[in-house]
Design a protein around this motif. Structure first.
Motif, PDB file in Angstrom:
ATOM      1  N   LEU A  27     105.742  52.894   0.768  1.00  0.00           N
ATOM      2  CA  LEU A  27     104.954  52.080   1.699  1.00  0.00           C
ATOM      3  C   LEU A  27     104.706  52.814   3.010  1.00  0.00           C
ATOM      4  O   LEU A  27     103.585  52.865   3.504  1.00  0.00           O
ATOM      5  N   ALA A  28     105.793  53.353   3.558  1.00  0.00           N
ATOM      6  CA  ALA A  28     105.696  54.031   4.854  1.00  0.00           C
ATOM      7  C   ALA A  28     104.831  55.290   4.758  1.00  0.00           C
ATOM      8  O   ALA A  28     104.045  55.585   5.664  1.00  0.00           O
ATOM      9  N   LEU A  29     104.977  56.030   3.663  1.00  0.00           N
ATOM     10  CA  LEU A  29     104.157  57.231   3.483  1.00  0.00           C
ATOM     11  C   LEU A  29     102.677  56.873   3.385  1.00  0.00           C
ATOM     12  O   LEU A  29     101.832  57.559   3.956  1.00  0.00           O
ATOM     13  N   LYS A  30     102.373  55.811   2.663  1.00  0.00           N
ATOM     14  CA  LYS A  30     100.974  55.389   2.532  1.00  0.00           C
ATOM     15  C   LYS A  30     100.390  55.028   3.894  1.00  0.00           C
ATOM     16  O   LYS A  30      99.206  55.241   4.144  1.00  0.00           O
ATOM     17  N   LEU A 150     114.923  40.949  -3.050  1.00  0.00           N
ATOM     18  CA  LEU A 150     115.302  41.233  -1.662  1.00  0.00           C
ATOM     19  C   LEU A 150     114.195  41.980  -0.914  1.00  0.00           C
ATOM     20  O   LEU A 150     113.971  41.736   0.271  1.00  0.00           O
ATOM     21  N   LEU A 151     113.477  42.860  -1.605  1.00  0.00           N
ATOM     22  CA  LEU A 151     112.335  43.519  -0.965  1.00  0.00           C
ATOM     23  C   LEU A 151     111.260  42.496  -0.607  1.00  0.00           C
ATOM     24  O   LEU A 151     110.599  42.625   0.430  1.00  0.00           O
ATOM     25  N   GLY A 152     111.087  41.497  -1.455  1.00  0.00           N
ATOM     26  CA  GLY A 152     110.133  40.432  -1.141  1.00  0.00           C
ATOM     27  C   GLY A 152     110.506  39.717   0.144  1.00  0.00           C
ATOM     28  O   GLY A 152     109.658  39.483   1.011  1.00  0.00           O
ATOM     29  N   LYS A 153     111.790  39.377   0.278  1.00  0.00           N
ATOM     30  CA  LYS A 153     112.253  38.735   1.522  1.00  0.00           C
ATOM     31  C   LYS A 153     112.062  39.681   2.706  1.00  0.00           C
ATOM     32  O   LYS A 153     111.630  39.263   3.785  1.00  0.00           O
ATOM     33  N   ASN A 157     109.298  40.520   7.144  1.00  0.00           N
ATOM     34  CA  ASN A 157     109.655  41.074   8.447  1.00  0.00           C
ATOM     35  C   ASN A 157     109.031  42.441   8.699  1.00  0.00           C
ATOM     36  O   ASN A 157     109.463  43.151   9.602  1.00  0.00           O
ATOM     37  N   MET A 158     108.066  42.817   7.894  1.00  0.00           N
ATOM     38  CA  MET A 158     107.462  44.133   8.037  1.00  0.00           C
ATOM     39  C   MET A 158     105.949  43.994   8.057  1.00  0.00           C
ATOM     40  O   MET A 158     105.399  43.022   7.555  1.00  0.00           O
ATOM     41  N   ALA A 159     105.288  44.997   8.618  1.00  0.00           N
ATOM     42  CA  ALA A 159     103.844  44.923   8.856  1.00  0.00           C
ATOM     43  C   ALA A 159     103.000  45.423   7.687  1.00  0.00           C
ATOM     44  O   ALA A 159     101.803  45.593   7.836  1.00  0.00           O
ATOM     45  N   PHE A 160     103.602  45.647   6.529  1.00  0.00           N
ATOM     46  CA  PHE A 160     102.841  46.113   5.377  1.00  0.00           C
ATOM     47  C   PHE A 160     102.266  44.912   4.621  1.00  0.00           C
ATOM     48  O   PHE A 160     102.908  43.868   4.517  1.00  0.00           O
ATOM     49  N   SER A 161     101.078  45.068   4.064  1.00  0.00           N
ATOM     50  CA  SER A 161     100.446  43.966   3.335  1.00  0.00           C
ATOM     51  C   SER A 161     101.135  43.766   1.983  1.00  0.00           C
ATOM     52  O   SER A 161     101.755  44.684   1.433  1.00  0.00           O
ATOM     53  N   LEU A 162     100.989  42.564   1.457  1.00  0.00           N
ATOM     54  CA  LEU A 162     101.552  42.285   0.130  1.00  0.00           C
ATOM     55  C   LEU A 162     100.915  43.175  -0.921  1.00  0.00           C
ATOM     56  O   LEU A 162     101.579  43.614  -1.860  1.00  0.00           O
ATOM     57  N   SER A 163      99.644  43.469  -0.754  1.00  0.00           N
ATOM     58  CA  SER A 163      98.959  44.372  -1.677  1.00  0.00           C
ATOM     59  C   SER A 163      99.603  45.763  -1.652  1.00  0.00           C
ATOM     60  O   SER A 163      99.808  46.378  -2.703  1.00  0.00           O
ATOM     61  N   ASP A 164      99.935  46.251  -0.463  1.00  0.00           N
ATOM     62  CA  ASP A 164     100.596  47.557  -0.364  1.00  0.00           C
ATOM     63  C   ASP A 164     101.976  47.525  -1.013  1.00  0.00           C
ATOM     64  O   ASP A 164     102.384  48.476  -1.687  1.00  0.00           O
ATOM     65  N   TRP A 165     102.703  46.431  -0.809  1.00  0.00           N
ATOM     66  CA  TRP A 165     104.007  46.289  -1.471  1.00  0.00           C
ATOM     67  C   TRP A 165     103.832  46.334  -2.990  1.00  0.00           C
ATOM     68  O   TRP A 165     104.570  47.030  -3.677  1.00  0.00           O
ATOM     69  N   HIS A 166     102.872  45.578  -3.498  1.00  0.00           N
ATOM     70  CA  HIS A 166     102.638  45.546  -4.949  1.00  0.00           C
ATOM     71  C   HIS A 166     102.315  46.941  -5.482  1.00  0.00           C
ATOM     72  O   HIS A 166     102.818  47.344  -6.536  1.00  0.00           O
ATOM     73  N   GLN A 167     101.471  47.673  -4.752  1.00  0.00           N
ATOM     74  CA  GLN A 167     101.117  49.028  -5.188  1.00  0.00           C
ATOM     75  C   GLN A 167     102.338  49.944  -5.202  1.00  0.00           C
ATOM     76  O   GLN A 167     102.506  50.742  -6.128  1.00  0.00           O
ATOM     77  N   ALA A 168     103.180  49.835  -4.186  1.00  0.00           N
ATOM     78  CA  ALA A 168     104.379  50.682  -4.123  1.00  0.00           C
ATOM     79  C   ALA A 168     105.340  50.354  -5.261  1.00  0.00           C
ATOM     80  O   ALA A 168     105.919  51.251  -5.880  1.00  0.00           O
ATOM     81  N   ILE A 169     105.506  49.065  -5.548  1.00  0.00           N
ATOM     82  CA  ILE A 169     106.384  48.664  -6.659  1.00  0.00           C
ATOM     83  C   ILE A 169     105.821  49.189  -7.973  1.00  0.00           C
ATOM     84  O   ILE A 169     106.552  49.763  -8.789  1.00  0.00           O
ATOM     85  N   SER A 170     104.522  49.014  -8.183  1.00  0.00           N
ATOM     86  CA  SER A 170     103.893  49.481  -9.422  1.00  0.00           C
ATOM     87  C   SER A 170     104.032  50.988  -9.590  1.00  0.00           C
ATOM     88  O   SER A 170     104.210  51.485 -10.704  1.00  0.00           O
ATOM     89  N   LEU A 180     107.647  42.139 -14.317  1.00  0.00           N
ATOM     90  CA  LEU A 180     108.904  41.494 -13.926  1.00  0.00           C
ATOM     91  C   LEU A 180     109.189  41.727 -12.443  1.00  0.00           C
ATOM     92  O   LEU A 180     109.502  40.792 -11.696  1.00  0.00           O
ATOM     93  N   ASN A 181     109.080  42.978 -12.002  1.00  0.00           N
ATOM     94  CA  ASN A 181     109.399  43.300 -10.612  1.00  0.00           C
ATOM     95  C   ASN A 181     108.401  42.694  -9.636  1.00  0.00           C
ATOM     96  O   ASN A 181     108.785  42.288  -8.537  1.00  0.00           O
ATOM     97  N   LEU A 182     107.161  42.612 -10.018  1.00  0.00           N
ATOM     98  CA  LEU A 182     106.171  41.964  -9.150  1.00  0.00           C
ATOM     99  C   LEU A 182     106.454  40.468  -9.035  1.00  0.00           C
ATOM    100  O   LEU A 182     106.342  39.889  -7.941  1.00  0.00           O
ATOM    101  N   ARG A 183     106.852  39.822 -10.145  1.00  0.00           N
ATOM    102  CA  ARG A 183     107.224  38.403 -10.101  1.00  0.00           C
ATOM    103  C   ARG A 183     108.431  38.209  -9.180  1.00  0.00           C
ATOM    104  O   ARG A 183     108.471  37.293  -8.360  1.00  0.00           O
ATOM    105  N   ALA A 184     109.429  39.067  -9.335  1.00  0.00           N
ATOM    106  CA  ALA A 184     110.644  38.968  -8.518  1.00  0.00           C
ATOM    107  C   ALA A 184     110.319  39.168  -7.043  1.00  0.00           C
ATOM    108  O   ALA A 184     110.799  38.426  -6.175  1.00  0.00           O
TER     109      ALA A 184
END
Length: 193
Positions: A27-30, A150-153, A157-170, A180-184
């Motif tokens: 996320l941070a690198l992106k 826990l990353l979802g929680k 508290n972070m300024a990254f978009s949910l879309s960016d989080w999803h991309q990083a997880i994927s 599974l991980n995206l649902r979690a």
């Protein structure tokens, strides 16, 4: 002086702390931040402590977070949160899985798991979120997804978009575990204290 965000991820072997650190790093690198990561595995394959430190900002010179400089503690187990408490900034943030995983000294009878951990964590002057990430991971489909809950929680508290989080997880998980991980993650992101 540049602004640096310091995140300490603490857990026990097998909980996915290293993967969580990798996702935050992606996320941070992106976002074009300078990123440094440090991992301490210890006796991780025997259920021992695992620490991952992620530092990102305009310019980061070291992967190690100095004591008292942790902005956010992401703890995958309550006793690990208590052990890392002295490393937090006075007004830092703790996100703690309420799950108890007894360490080897407790299992062999040479130590007693502290009964007052919740009360001791509540004395922290900063912000505390205590959630049952294990139960949310089961709802998502697998108890191994505690880390992405826990990353979802954390995402609240972070300024990254949910879309960016999803991309990083994927990008970080194997394709067969992506859904599974995206649902979690989404369950954790929706969790309200």
């Amino acid at each position: 002086m540049s602004s640096i965000t310091n995140i300490m991820i603490a857990g026990v072997g097998g909980q996915g702390t290293i993967l969580a650190g990798r996702i935050i790093s992606l996320l941070a690198l992106k976002a074009t931040y300078d990123v440094k990561v440090s991992e301490v595995h210890g006796m991780s394959q025997r259920g021992g402590s695992v620490l991952t430190q992620v530092r990102y900002g305009d310019e980061v010179h070291s992967p190690i977070i100095d004591p008292g400089e942790v902005d956010i503690l992401l703890a995958f187990e309550k006793l690990e949160a208590l052990r890392m408490l002295p490393l937090l900034k006075p007004l830092g943030r703790m996100i703690v899985n309420s799950q108890e995983i007894p360490p080897l000294p407790v299992l062999n009878g040479s130590m007693i798991y502290p009964a007052d951990i919740d009360q001791r964590l509540q004395t922290f002057s900063g912000s505390l979120s205590l959630l049952n990430a294990y139960e949310l991971a089961l709802q998502a489909g697998n108890d191994k997804a505690v880390n992405t809950v826990l990353l979802g929680k954390l995402s609240q508290n972070m300024a990254f978009s949910l879309s960016d989080w999803h991309q990083a997880i994927s990008a970080a998980v194997k394709p067969q575990f992506e859904e599974l991980n995206l649902r979690a993650f989404d369950l954790g992101a929706a969790y309200d204290d």
